[in-house]
Enzyme design. Sequence first.
Site, PDB file in Angstrom:
ATOM      1  N   ASP A 190      52.487  31.857  82.505  1.00  0.00           N
ATOM      2  CA  ASP A 190      53.382  32.422  83.523  1.00  0.00           C
ATOM      3  C   ASP A 190      52.993  33.845  83.883  1.00  0.00           C
ATOM      4  OD1 ASP A 190      55.383  32.094  85.368  1.00  0.00           O
ATOM      5  OD2 ASP A 190      57.008  32.571  84.004  1.00  0.00           O
ATOM      6  N   LYS A 192      52.078  36.828  86.111  1.00  0.00           N
ATOM      7  CA  LYS A 192      52.324  37.275  87.482  1.00  0.00           C
ATOM      8  C   LYS A 192      52.899  38.688  87.399  1.00  0.00           C
ATOM      9  CE  LYS A 192      56.795  34.842  87.628  1.00  0.00           C
ATOM     10  NZ  LYS A 192      57.625  33.859  88.372  1.00  0.00           N
ATOM     11  N   ASN A 195      56.258  39.454  85.764  1.00  0.00           N
ATOM     12  CA  ASN A 195      56.397  39.289  84.316  1.00  0.00           C
ATOM     13  C   ASN A 195      55.616  40.343  83.533  1.00  0.00           C
ATOM     14  OD1 ASN A 195      58.121  37.156  84.584  1.00  0.00           O
ATOM     15  ND2 ASN A 195      56.565  35.580  84.237  1.00  0.00           N
ATOM     16  N   ASP A 208      58.857  37.447  79.461  1.00  0.00           N
ATOM     17  CA  ASP A 208      59.218  36.091  79.889  1.00  0.00           C
ATOM     18  C   ASP A 208      58.265  35.042  79.318  1.00  0.00           C
ATOM     19  OD1 ASP A 208      60.271  33.835  81.036  1.00  0.00           O
ATOM     20  OD2 ASP A 208      60.559  34.738  83.004  1.00  0.00           O
ATOM     21  N   THR A 225      54.038  29.572  88.357  1.00  0.00           N
ATOM     22  CA  THR A 225      54.271  30.003  89.736  1.00  0.00           C
ATOM     23  C   THR A 225      53.169  29.435  90.628  1.00  0.00           C
ATOM     24  OG1 THR A 225      55.319  32.031  88.946  1.00  0.00           O
ATOM     25  CG2 THR A 225      54.508  32.034  91.215  1.00  0.00           C
TER      26      THR A 225
END
Length: 374
Positions: A190, A192, A195, A208, A225
Amino acid sequence: MTDSGSSHKSSSLSKMANEDKNEYFFTASGYSPTKQEAYNLYLRKLHEHFVQIWNSNSAKVSSPEEFLKIKILGTGAFGIVYLVRKQDTGKYYAMKMLEKEKIFRLKQIEHSLYEKKILSGLNFPFVVYLKYFFKDNVYLYYVLPFIPGGEMFTHLRKMGKFEETTAQFYAAQVLLALEYLHACDLVYRDLKPENILIDPNGYIKLTDFGFCKILKGRTWTLCGTPEYLAPEIILSKGYGTSVDWWALGVLMYEMSAGFPPFYASDPMMIYEKIVHGKYKVPSHFSSELKHVLSHTLETDISKRYGNLKDGVLDFKNHKWFKSIDWEKLLINRVPAPIVPKVKSPCDTSNFDHYEDQKLKESDKCLFEDEFSDF
């Protein structure tokens, strides 16, 4: 090597991108295999610590009454993150409240339990960790350190794009964080800008870990995502930690361009671009950045940096990272290019403003059996 779809690349650069090793793009006196082996020993000790904590569940159990809610820091699909103050110590934390009903409805119970156990065992400079945890009738609670510099996404949006030296500084820390997670048999899934938090010294903290998973082989779960998904996730081929290196490539591009390499209004169009590895290269990208991206945003995992026989050394010795002192970076001894303005330990000015929300209540414990292991 997959065609990047760029009209800006010269034929000579394309030829260089297709070579497994083009010495022009690697430093002669870089991070040696001997240094890397010594660092691997350090990572193995951290892995042992992670396994020990995983088996013992050592994060401290607390209760909601011990924390005073001050302000909402963010919202997500499963709940809310509050800035809180611990009543007895006066220290500030970020408290993540996840709604049990939503977790159950979206079949994310296993992920929530995983996240708690993973956060409990994390111990690395560039990742957050779990300080306390508890639950009540409606919510699960994770209490984490408060990182007052806010999300990288906020700073990137404000500045438009980062200078390449700034992108290098952040990307190097993300690389070390991913290397640590992979050494602990964890795939992050995850990555990105939303985060990645920035601490008061200008260094990063990955946060996260809802999609993070212990993985020693392959998995087939579709999660993450859309703009950051690796081709092998979209194609349901089964994947491992290689997906995190792809996401690092997307992040390096987005930090330097101000937008992701694979973008469209329709997610299916995004996926189509990703599986074909087609992206345009902004003219201001340096040749070193173009080269490292061409080997990271590589649809063939047998050619993707981070996944080859030299592992992370392909990144650490690449000329795009030539300014990075990896040892000093690890101990926060490299001056940060961006130091967020933080007036006090409870300053929330680097976070977006959210209207206060009415929290749900229940006289009975919801989904007690389903979350009995939490």
